[in-house]
Write a protein that holds these residues in place. Structure first.
Motif, short mmCIF file in Angstrom:
data_model
loop_
_atom_site.label_atom_id
_atom_site.label_comp_id
_atom_site.label_asym_id
_atom_site.label_seq_id
_atom_site.Cartn_x
_atom_site.Cartn_y
_atom_site.Cartn_z
N LEU A 33 0.86 -1.18 0.00
CA LEU A 33 0.00 0.00 0.00
C LEU A 33 0.89 1.23 0.00
N VAL A 34 0.69 2.11 -0.97
CA VAL A 34 1.50 3.32 -1.09
C VAL A 34 0.59 4.53 -0.92
N LEU A 35 0.88 5.35 0.08
CA LEU A 35 0.16 6.60 0.27
C LEU A 35 0.78 7.65 -0.63
N VAL A 82 4.46 7.18 1.19
CA VAL A 82 4.70 6.27 2.31
C VAL A 82 4.28 4.89 1.87
N THR A 83 5.17 3.91 2.04
CA THR A 83 4.90 2.55 1.57
C THR A 83 4.82 1.58 2.74
N PHE A 84 3.76 0.78 2.73
CA PHE A 84 3.57 -0.29 3.71
C PHE A 84 3.58 -1.62 2.98
N ALA A 88 3.25 -3.24 7.55
CA ALA A 88 4.43 -2.67 8.21
C ALA A 88 4.99 -1.53 7.36
N LEU A 89 5.40 -0.47 8.00
CA LEU A 89 6.00 0.66 7.30
C LEU A 89 7.31 0.22 6.67
N LEU A 90 7.44 0.42 5.36
CA LEU A 90 8.69 0.10 4.67
C LEU A 90 9.51 1.35 4.43
#
Length: 108
Positions: A33-35, A82-84, A88-90
């Motif tokens: 998932l990328v914000l 922001v990539t998960f 988990a935050l990557l």
């Protein structure tokens, strides 16, 4: 080491310290998932990296506009993209394809 790798490593080293709420993907089978935000050139780059790596690896990814959710915007507005991966935050401020592959359990 380039600037993007340095930023990715910095984000990886602080993964346990979430910036804010962890968003839930729309589909249960989404692993990445990328914000993102409209008008963000780094977001465009991260979206392209996510699409390419996820297609190669065979996993689903999703893009979410950070400005559509007040809680996400408050937590992540200064950090997009922001990539998960698997919740988990990557990384933030960029996405390194090798870091994404590694997080997905794939080698370069």
């Amino acid at each position: 080491m380039g600037w993007l790798e340095r930023l990715t490593r910095r984000a990886q080293n602080t993964r346990t310290a979430q910036l804010g709420p962890v968003p839930t993907p729309d589909r249960a089978d989404t692993r990445v998932l990328v914000l993102v935000r409209e008008g963000c050139h780094l977001c465009v780059d991260a979206a392209e990296v996510a699409a390419a790596v996820c297609a190669d690896v065979g996993v689903r990814h999703e893009l979410r506009d950070v400005d559509t959710d007040a809680d996400l915007r408050a937590a992540y507005t200064d950090h997009v993209p922001v990539t998960f991966v698997d919740g988990a935050l990557l990384s933030y401020w960029g996405l390194d394809p090798n870091a994404l592959r590694s997080a997905l359990g794939e080698s370069g």
